[in-house]
Write a protein that holds these residues in place. Structure first.
Motif, PDB file in Angstrom:
ATOM      1  N   LEU A 292       0.835  -1.202   0.000  1.00 27.28           N
ATOM      2  CA  LEU A 292       0.000   0.000   0.000  1.00 27.28           C
ATOM      3  C   LEU A 292       0.872   1.256   0.000  1.00 27.28           C
ATOM      4  CD1 LEU A 292      -2.827   1.343   0.367  1.00 27.28           C
ATOM      5  CD2 LEU A 292      -2.442   1.167   2.832  1.00 27.28           C
ATOM      6  N   LEU A 293       1.901   1.264   0.832  1.00 27.92           N
ATOM      7  CA  LEU A 293       2.793   2.419   0.900  1.00 27.92           C
ATOM      8  C   LEU A 293       3.528   2.628  -0.416  1.00 27.92           C
ATOM      9  CD1 LEU A 293       4.277   1.837   4.464  1.00 27.92           C
ATOM     10  CD2 LEU A 293       2.527   3.488   3.814  1.00 27.92           C
ATOM     11  N   VAL A 294       3.964   1.546  -1.037  1.00 29.05           N
ATOM     12  CA  VAL A 294       4.670   1.655  -2.310  1.00 29.05           C
ATOM     13  C   VAL A 294       3.737   2.187  -3.391  1.00 29.05           C
ATOM     14  CG1 VAL A 294       5.760   0.330  -4.164  1.00 29.05           C
ATOM     15  CG2 VAL A 294       6.418  -0.075  -1.783  1.00 29.05           C
ATOM     16  N   ARG A 295       2.492   1.692  -3.417  1.00 27.91           N
ATOM     17  CA  ARG A 295       1.532   2.164  -4.434  1.00 27.91           C
ATOM     18  C   ARG A 295       1.279   3.659  -4.315  1.00 27.91           C
ATOM     19  NH1 ARG A 295      -1.429  -2.473  -3.150  1.00 27.91           N
ATOM     20  NH2 ARG A 295      -3.014  -1.250  -2.047  1.00 27.91           N
ATOM     21  N   HIS A 296       1.323   4.171  -3.095  1.00 26.05           N
ATOM     22  CA  HIS A 296       1.007   5.586  -2.864  1.00 26.05           C
ATOM     23  C   HIS A 296       2.256   6.425  -2.575  1.00 26.05           C
ATOM     24  CE1 HIS A 296      -3.402   5.077  -2.744  1.00 26.05           C
ATOM     25  NE2 HIS A 296      -3.140   3.901  -2.210  1.00 26.05           N
ATOM     26  N   ARG A 297       3.408   5.936  -2.984  1.00 29.50           N
ATOM     27  CA  ARG A 297       4.657   6.625  -2.626  1.00 29.50           C
ATOM     28  C   ARG A 297       4.724   8.044  -3.187  1.00 29.50           C
ATOM     29  NH1 ARG A 297       5.445   2.838  -6.400  1.00 29.50           N
ATOM     30  NH2 ARG A 297       6.699   3.252  -8.276  1.00 29.50           N
ATOM     31  N   GLU A 298       4.217   8.243  -4.401  1.00 31.25           N
ATOM     32  CA  GLU A 298       4.280   9.588  -4.974  1.00 31.25           C
ATOM     33  C   GLU A 298       3.344  10.545  -4.249  1.00 31.25           C
ATOM     34  OE1 GLU A 298       3.823   9.612  -9.169  1.00 31.25           O
ATOM     35  OE2 GLU A 298       5.435   8.160  -9.514  1.00 31.25           O
TER      36      GLU A 298
ATOM     37  N   GLN B  47       4.044  14.058  -1.760  1.00 32.85           N
ATOM     38  CA  GLN B  47       3.330  15.325  -1.858  1.00 32.85           C
ATOM     39  C   GLN B  47       2.744  15.741  -0.514  1.00 32.85           C
ATOM     40  OE1 GLN B  47       0.405  14.787  -4.914  1.00 32.85           O
ATOM     41  NE2 GLN B  47       1.893  14.491  -6.546  1.00 32.85           N
ATOM     42  N   TRP B  48       2.250  14.771   0.244  1.00 28.28           N
ATOM     43  CA  TRP B  48       1.580  15.071   1.501  1.00 28.28           C
ATOM     44  C   TRP B  48       2.560  15.332   2.648  1.00 28.28           C
ATOM     45  CZ3 TRP B  48      -1.657  10.227   0.205  1.00 28.28           C
ATOM     46  CH2 TRP B  48      -2.723  10.583  -0.640  1.00 28.28           C
ATOM     47  N   LEU B  49       3.740  14.736   2.585  1.00 29.45           N
ATOM     48  CA  LEU B  49       4.726  14.898   3.654  1.00 29.45           C
ATOM     49  C   LEU B  49       5.832  15.825   3.190  1.00 29.45           C
ATOM     50  CD1 LEU B  49       5.163  11.146   4.756  1.00 29.45           C
ATOM     51  CD2 LEU B  49       3.457  12.796   5.539  1.00 29.45           C
ATOM     52  N   ASP B  50       6.249  16.743   4.064  1.00 28.72           N
ATOM     53  CA  ASP B  50       7.387  17.574   3.691  1.00 28.72           C
ATOM     54  C   ASP B  50       8.671  16.747   3.831  1.00 28.72           C
ATOM     55  OD1 ASP B  50       8.264  17.630   6.388  1.00 28.72           O
ATOM     56  OD2 ASP B  50       7.222  19.507   6.798  1.00 28.72           O
TER      57      ASP B  50
ATOM     58  N   PRO C  56      10.106  10.318  -6.229  1.00 29.63           N
ATOM     59  CA  PRO C  56      10.523  11.705  -6.444  1.00 29.63           C
ATOM     60  C   PRO C  56       9.851  12.657  -5.479  1.00 29.63           C
ATOM     61  CG  PRO C  56       8.934  11.046  -8.108  1.00 29.63           C
ATOM     62  CD  PRO C  56       9.263   9.811  -7.309  1.00 29.63           C
ATOM     63  N   ALA C  57      10.577  13.681  -5.066  1.00 33.43           N
ATOM     64  CA  ALA C  57      10.015  14.697  -4.177  1.00 33.43           C
ATOM     65  C   ALA C  57       8.960  15.494  -4.932  1.00 33.43           C
ATOM     66  CB  ALA C  57      11.114  15.621  -3.663  1.00 33.43           C
ATOM     67  N   ALA C  58       8.106  16.188  -4.166  1.00 32.10           N
ATOM     68  CA  ALA C  58       7.055  17.005  -4.779  1.00 32.10           C
ATOM     69  C   ALA C  58       7.678  18.017  -5.728  1.00 32.10           C
ATOM     70  CB  ALA C  58       6.255  17.722  -3.692  1.00 32.10           C
ATOM     71  N   GLY C  59       7.162  18.074  -6.955  1.00 32.68           N
ATOM     72  CA  GLY C  59       7.691  19.010  -7.939  1.00 32.68           C
ATOM     73  C   GLY C  59       8.862  18.474  -8.727  1.00 32.68           C
TER      74      GLY C  59
ATOM     75  N   TRP D 130       0.745  10.881  10.189  1.00 32.90           N
ATOM     76  CA  TRP D 130      -0.304  11.786  10.678  1.00 32.90           C
ATOM     77  C   TRP D 130      -0.589  12.971   9.747  1.00 32.90           C
ATOM     78  CZ3 TRP D 130       0.644  16.887  11.355  1.00 32.90           C
ATOM     79  CH2 TRP D 130       1.972  17.279  11.553  1.00 32.90           C
ATOM     80  N   PRO D 131       0.390  13.489   8.943  1.00 32.09           N
ATOM     81  CA  PRO D 131       0.025  14.631   8.076  1.00 32.09           C
ATOM     82  C   PRO D 131      -0.839  14.244   6.882  1.00 32.09           C
ATOM     83  CG  PRO D 131       2.412  14.536   8.499  1.00 32.09           C
ATOM     84  CD  PRO D 131       1.840  13.211   8.874  1.00 32.09           C
ATOM     85  N   VAL D 132      -1.028  12.949   6.630  1.00 32.69           N
ATOM     86  CA  VAL D 132      -1.829  12.539   5.473  1.00 32.69           C
ATOM     87  C   VAL D 132      -3.249  13.078   5.623  1.00 32.69           C
ATOM     88  CG1 VAL D 132      -2.847  10.550   4.316  1.00 32.69           C
ATOM     89  CG2 VAL D 132      -0.449  10.490   5.014  1.00 32.69           C
TER      90      VAL D 132
END
Length: 260
Positions: A9-15, A19-22, A101-104, A58-60
């Protein structure tokens, strides 16, 4: 909880996680995921590691769907019902999570990566010129992530840990958080103690027991010193400013329902 399903699950939503975590939050999440490498064949340790991973999420946002639902799972049952993952599954998931990849930051296609490697193979796949003389620790991202997360917690004011059995150590092993400082030895974060008596605050002892601080002192310290969106700030900074029961409810929500 099936840990292999969680890793998938974490791998599927890694991108989305990137975005959600700094940057600091994502590094902390990686450090908590790394704990799965240390559980051996102990289901209870695996459960504690999974609970630390969930805490790091928790920031999700609530609109994150299945990931947000994970934060509202019955965390008490996680500790006793988690399956032990295979080392291969953990390493494969971590490889994917580190590569997200990081956000952006654009995620290069395989063709783009191959083109970059052809243009500059050294930059595309940097390796030490002298592998035998390289320092393995210096190139270990795992050690870097864990060390960074722990350094952050060790920057908080603290005192030398009291000897077991002394009043300042509390009545039980989970009463007072003790962190292993590589330079100064065992340290106890200062927020835990009443400034007038020097003894552990009753509410801190109560919450430390909820958080199983003897089994997971770093996770408990992170709960106290990290931002808590449910409370509006780090719980340690709210001692004496909000009702004790509200702090305890926040800790119980984390352990029992996954509240943030």
């Amino acid at each position: 909880m099936d840990t292999h399903e969680l890793l998938a699950l974490l791998v599927r939503h890694r991108e989305q996680l990137r975005q959600w975590l700094d940057e600091d939050q994502y590094r902390h999440f990686l450090a908590m995921t790394e704990r799965l490498r240390e559980v051996g064949d102990d289901p209870e340790r695996a459960g504690m590691a999974v609970m630390a991973i969930v805490r790091a999420l928790w920031p999700v946002p609530d609109e994150a769907g299945v990931l947000a639902e994970l934060l509202h799972a019955d965390h008490r049952s996680i500790v006793t019902a988690t399956t032990v993952p295979t080392p291969e599954a953990v390493l494969a998931a971590l490889e994917e999570l580190y590569a997200a990849p990081a956000a952006g930051e654009p995620d290069r296609t395989e063709a783009e990566a191959a083109e970059a490697e052809a243009a500059d193979p050294i930059a595309a796949d940097p390796k030490p010129a002298d592998p035998e003389g390289a320092d393995p620790a210096a190139a270990d991202p795992v050690a870097d992530v864990i060390a960074a997360a722990r350094r952050r917690l060790l920057t908080a004011p603290s005192r030398a840990a009291a000897p077991a059995g002394s009043p300042a150590a509390g009545d039980g092993p989970a009463d007072v958080i003790v962190l292993a400082d590589p330079e100064d030895g065992p340290r106890s974060p200062e927020f835990q103690f009443d400034p007038d008596t020097g003894q552990p605050r009753d509410i801190v002892v109560r919450i430390n027991r909820i958080l199983l601080a003897d089994r997971d002192p770093w996770g408990a310290a992170d709960w106290w010193l990290g931002r808590n969106s449910w409370l509006g700030g780090p719980p340690a900074s709210l001692l004496g400013r909000v009702p004790d029961d509200r702090l305890a409810d926040a800790a119980l929500a984390l352990v029992e329902e996954g509240g943030r």
